[in-house]
Write a protein that holds these residues in place. Sequence first.
Motif, mmCIF file in Angstrom:
data_model
loop_
_atom_site.group_PDB
_atom_site.id
_atom_site.type_symbol
_atom_site.label_atom_id
_atom_site.label_comp_id
_atom_site.label_asym_id
_atom_site.label_seq_id
_atom_site.Cartn_x
_atom_site.Cartn_y
_atom_site.Cartn_z
ATOM 1 N N ASP A 68 0.825 -1.232 0.000
ATOM 2 C CA ASP A 68 0.000 0.000 0.000
ATOM 3 C C ASP A 68 0.851 1.271 0.000
ATOM 4 O O ASP A 68 0.303 2.379 0.090
ATOM 5 C CB ASP A 68 -0.932 0.006 1.209
ATOM 6 C CG ASP A 68 -1.981 -1.090 1.113
ATOM 7 O OD1 ASP A 68 -2.270 -1.516 -0.058
ATOM 8 O OD2 ASP A 68 -2.519 -1.532 2.132
ATOM 9 N N ASN A 69 2.172 1.058 -0.045
ATOM 10 C CA ASN A 69 3.108 2.200 -0.082
ATOM 11 C C ASN A 69 2.982 3.090 1.151
ATOM 12 O O ASN A 69 2.973 4.310 1.057
ATOM 13 C CB ASN A 69 2.861 3.005 -1.367
ATOM 14 C CG ASN A 69 4.072 3.799 -1.794
ATOM 15 O OD1 ASN A 69 5.199 3.477 -1.379
ATOM 16 N ND2 ASN A 69 3.869 4.819 -2.616
ATOM 17 N N GLU A 70 2.910 2.396 2.279
ATOM 18 C CA GLU A 70 2.724 3.144 3.542
ATOM 19 C C GLU A 70 3.995 3.141 4.425
ATOM 20 O O GLU A 70 3.966 3.647 5.549
ATOM 21 C CB GLU A 70 1.549 2.524 4.342
ATOM 22 C CG GLU A 70 0.204 2.769 3.684
ATOM 23 C CD GLU A 70 -0.920 1.961 4.316
ATOM 24 O OE1 GLU A 70 -0.596 1.077 5.164
ATOM 25 O OE2 GLU A 70 -2.094 2.195 3.962
ATOM 26 N N LEU A 71 5.071 2.564 3.911
ATOM 27 C CA LEU A 71 6.312 2.440 4.751
ATOM 28 C C LEU A 71 7.283 3.570 4.413
ATOM 29 O O LEU A 71 7.300 4.061 3.283
ATOM 30 C CB LEU A 71 7.001 1.081 4.498
ATOM 31 C CG LEU A 71 6.225 -0.158 4.936
ATOM 32 C CD1 LEU A 71 6.985 -1.404 4.522
ATOM 33 C CD2 LEU A 71 6.014 -0.168 6.452
ATOM 34 N N SER A 72 8.100 3.906 5.440
ATOM 35 C CA SER A 72 9.155 4.893 5.196
ATOM 36 C C SER A 72 10.300 4.214 4.422
ATOM 37 O O SER A 72 10.304 2.990 4.265
ATOM 38 C CB SER A 72 9.677 5.452 6.517
ATOM 39 O OG SER A 72 10.301 4.414 7.233
ATOM 40 N N ASP A 73 11.246 5.061 3.947
ATOM 41 C CA ASP A 73 12.325 4.512 3.116
ATOM 42 C C ASP A 73 13.147 3.453 3.875
ATOM 43 O O ASP A 73 13.468 2.409 3.304
ATOM 44 C CB ASP A 73 13.260 5.632 2.650
ATOM 45 C CG ASP A 73 12.538 6.508 1.634
ATOM 46 O OD1 ASP A 73 11.441 6.075 1.124
ATOM 47 O OD2 ASP A 73 13.033 7.609 1.291
ATOM 48 N N THR A 74 13.459 3.744 5.157
ATOM 49 C CA THR A 74 14.292 2.814 5.935
ATOM 50 C C THR A 74 13.547 1.497 6.191
ATOM 51 O O THR A 74 14.117 0.400 6.058
ATOM 52 C CB THR A 74 14.704 3.433 7.292
ATOM 53 O OG1 THR A 74 13.543 3.997 7.881
ATOM 54 C CG2 THR A 74 15.759 4.529 7.105
ATOM 55 N N GLU A 75 12.217 1.653 6.469
ATOM 56 C CA GLU A 75 11.400 0.447 6.721
ATOM 57 C C GLU A 75 11.301 -0.383 5.433
ATOM 58 O O GLU A 75 11.364 -1.615 5.465
ATOM 59 C CB GLU A 75 9.990 0.841 7.187
ATOM 60 C CG GLU A 75 9.931 1.297 8.644
ATOM 61 C CD GLU A 75 8.567 1.775 9.072
ATOM 62 O OE1 GLU A 75 8.178 1.539 10.215
ATOM 63 O OE2 GLU A 75 7.853 2.442 8.224
ATOM 64 N N GLN A 76 11.172 0.339 4.291
ATOM 65 C CA GLN A 76 11.086 -0.383 3.015
ATOM 66 C C GLN A 76 12.367 -1.203 2.767
ATOM 67 O O GLN A 76 12.317 -2.357 2.314
ATOM 68 C CB GLN A 76 10.902 0.622 1.877
ATOM 69 C CG GLN A 76 9.478 1.071 1.712
ATOM 70 C CD GLN A 76 9.326 2.063 0.541
ATOM 71 O OE1 GLN A 76 10.153 2.094 -0.360
ATOM 72 N NE2 GLN A 76 8.252 2.823 0.609
ATOM 73 N N ILE A 77 13.568 -0.578 3.107
ATOM 74 C CA ILE A 77 14.849 -1.292 2.903
ATOM 75 C C ILE A 77 14.904 -2.557 3.777
ATOM 76 O O ILE A 77 15.299 -3.623 3.327
ATOM 77 C CB ILE A 77 16.052 -0.353 3.205
ATOM 78 C CG1 ILE A 77 16.066 0.756 2.130
ATOM 79 C CG2 ILE A 77 17.386 -1.099 3.230
ATOM 80 C CD1 ILE A 77 16.926 1.950 2.487
ATOM 81 N N GLU A 78 14.407 -2.363 4.981
ATOM 82 C CA GLU A 78 14.401 -3.514 5.930
ATOM 83 C C GLU A 78 13.539 -4.647 5.380
ATOM 84 O O GLU A 78 13.944 -5.802 5.318
ATOM 85 C CB GLU A 78 13.827 -3.069 7.299
ATOM 86 C CG GLU A 78 14.837 -2.378 8.189
ATOM 87 C CD GLU A 78 14.216 -1.904 9.509
ATOM 88 O OE1 GLU A 78 13.169 -2.489 9.905
ATOM 89 O OE2 GLU A 78 14.762 -0.952 10.089
#
Lengths: 198, 419
Positions: free
Chosen positions: A13-23
Motif C-alpha cells: 500500500d506504499n505506507e512504509l518509510s524509506d528505511t522500513e522499506q529497505i528492511e
Amino acid sequence: MEELEMKISQLVDNELSDTEQIEVFGVLANDEKARQQYSKLLMLKKEVSKHHSEVRTDLFPIKLVQPVQELPKVNIYKFGFTFSSVAAIILIMFLLWGQNENKRTVEQFNSLLEKYELIKAEKKQLLNKHEVKTTVLNAAFTKKRKIKKAVLTEAPISVNTTNITTNTDRLRKFTQIPLANNVVINKDDFIGGQIVSN
Amino acid sequence: MISSEGKLFRINFKLVSTIAGLLFLAQTLKAQQSESFIAEFTMSSNDAVKSSKITFVIEPNEKFDGYFVIPKHFNSIFGNAGHGGYDYLNYEEIGSSPEFLIPPWIDNDSPLLDDLEGFIKGSDSKIVLSFQIKPIYSKVEKSTKKVFLAKFAIINQEEKEVNNSIEISSKTKLYYKALKPTQSGILDLGFLQTVMPEYKFELTIKPYQKSLQTLNANSAIYSEIKKSLQDSNLDNTKFGLSTEIGVYPPKEVGLFKNVNCLKNYEQFNFTAIYNVASDVADTIKLANPIYLAELKFPFSLYNEDKMKQYSGYNTQKEILLSNYRVILVPMSYEKEKLTADVIVDYSKLNLNDGISRWSPFKKRLVFDHKLTQLEMPQENWSAVFTKGKDKYEIYGYSDYERYISEILFISLNKVYKEN
C-alpha cells in the motif's frame, strides 16, 4: 510473522518509510514465503483497483445528462433554415430571370428603334441626294396609293373647279407615275367555273 | 433556447411565404405583360361610302400606333398602323404647291406616352387623326381588368385664297383617354364622333391567341386552300399586307355627278390565320399563317330609281350588305417578292337563300412591293325576292355592273422585325 505480514501489506500500500522499506526488502530477499505473500498481496491490490475502476459513482446515467432527444429538434430547424434559404435563392433566381426577360424585350425594342432610326436617316439621305423625279418614284407606299386613286378618280371628272387650278402640278405629277400591276380574272380562275345566270 | 428556435422558425416561415407571394405576383404580372391583343379600328364616313379599317396585333409591352388621313381633294379615308402621325418627314412637295409646317405634336408628360413624336409637313391632308393606344391593368379595380390608355390628336387644315396667295390655318386638338372595353371588346369613342360628326368610329380590342385564329370556309374554298398549301414552302413572314376595294367609273363617266359618291373600303393589315375549318368538320392547322381580310360594307345600286324605292324599305340595311373575303396563301417570299394564291370569295347582297350568285376565284400572283390592282369580274346575277313586305327586283348587270368597275387593290408592305 503477523508483524511481517503487516509490513508487507504496508509495503504494497506504499505506507512504509524509506528505511522500513529497505528492511522489508532485506527480509523478502532471504525469505521465499515472505516473497510469495508479497506477490499475493500485489495481485489482490491489482484486482481491487480493477474492480473499483469499473464501479460507476454518477447519480444520473449519461443518457439522461446528454440532450439526446433535443438533437433532432436542432436538426429540424437547421434543415428548415437550409431548405428555406435554398428555396429563397431559387425564387430570387426566378424573379431575376423574369426581370432579365423584360430586360431582353427592352433591349430588343431599343435595337429595333435604332434600326428604325438608321433606316429613316438612310432614307432621308437618299431623298436629299436624288433628283425630283427620282424622289417621286421612291415616294412612300401611301403616297403611291393616293396617286393611284387620283389617277382613277380625279383625272376624268371635273368635280371641284376651284381645286383644278391649284392641282395642275399635282395632276401632271400623277400622270407621270406608271400604273401598278394590273390583273384580270380569266375563266379558268373561277373556283368550280363561273356561275352563268340564276 | 426554445423561444429563440420558435422565432427562427417564424422568421423562416415569413421569409418563404413572402418570397412565394412575390413570385406569384411576378408570375401574374408576367402573364399580364405577355398578353397579346388584336385591335380593329374603323373610321368611316357617315354615309358609309368610304371606310378604312386598321387591324393590328398589340404584342406584349407594345403599343398600337396609327393614323387616319382624309386628303384635301377627295373624300377617301386612308388608314395606317405606324409610329407617330402621318409621316411627312421625308416628303417633298414638288411644283408650285406651298410647303409649310404644322406645329409638331405637343410633348406630353405621361410616362406611358412620352415617345409619341413626329410632326406633320405637307399640304394635301384635310384631316389627320393620329392615335396611340396602350394596354394597362387597373390597380384600383380587379387586377385582370384591362384599361387602354389612348392619345388622340386631330389636325384640321383649312385653306383659303387671300389676295392671290393661299392662306392655310391648322388646328390641333389633343385628347387623352382611359378606355375600358365592354365584354365583347368594344371601346366607346363617342367623344370622337362629337368632335368629328361627319365620321363614325369603331374600335374593338380583344385578347389574341395565334392558335385560335380560325378561318371558316365552305368545302370548295377549303379544298382550294388545301391545294395551295401543298405548293407552299414559305419560311419568311417578314411582310405586311393591305387591301382595299374601290368602285370606279368605267367608260360612262358622265353618269356620276360626284366622284366622292364612289365607294371605297380598305383594310390595313390582313389577319394572320393559323387554322382553317371546313363546313364538313375538317380542319387544317398551320405552322405558317395564311392571311385574311374581310371587307363588309353597304351595297348601293347605281340604278337611282330603284335605290330611291328601296331606301324606304325596313329590310334594306340587312339585305343591301356586301361581304368580300380576300384570302392570301403565301407560297414563298424571296428577294422582297411574294408569290401567293389570292382567293376572293364575295357576296354583294346578304341573302342567305342558298343560291350561288357570285363566283369565287383564285389567282396566283407575284407581289413586288407595288400596288397590285385586280379588276373584279362582272357577273350576270339577279336577286328577285320578297322579304317581309319588301319586294326586291335586282338585276346585277343593268342595275349595278354596267355603271362601274370594281377594283380590288392588294399591297405588300415591308416589315422590319426582330427574330
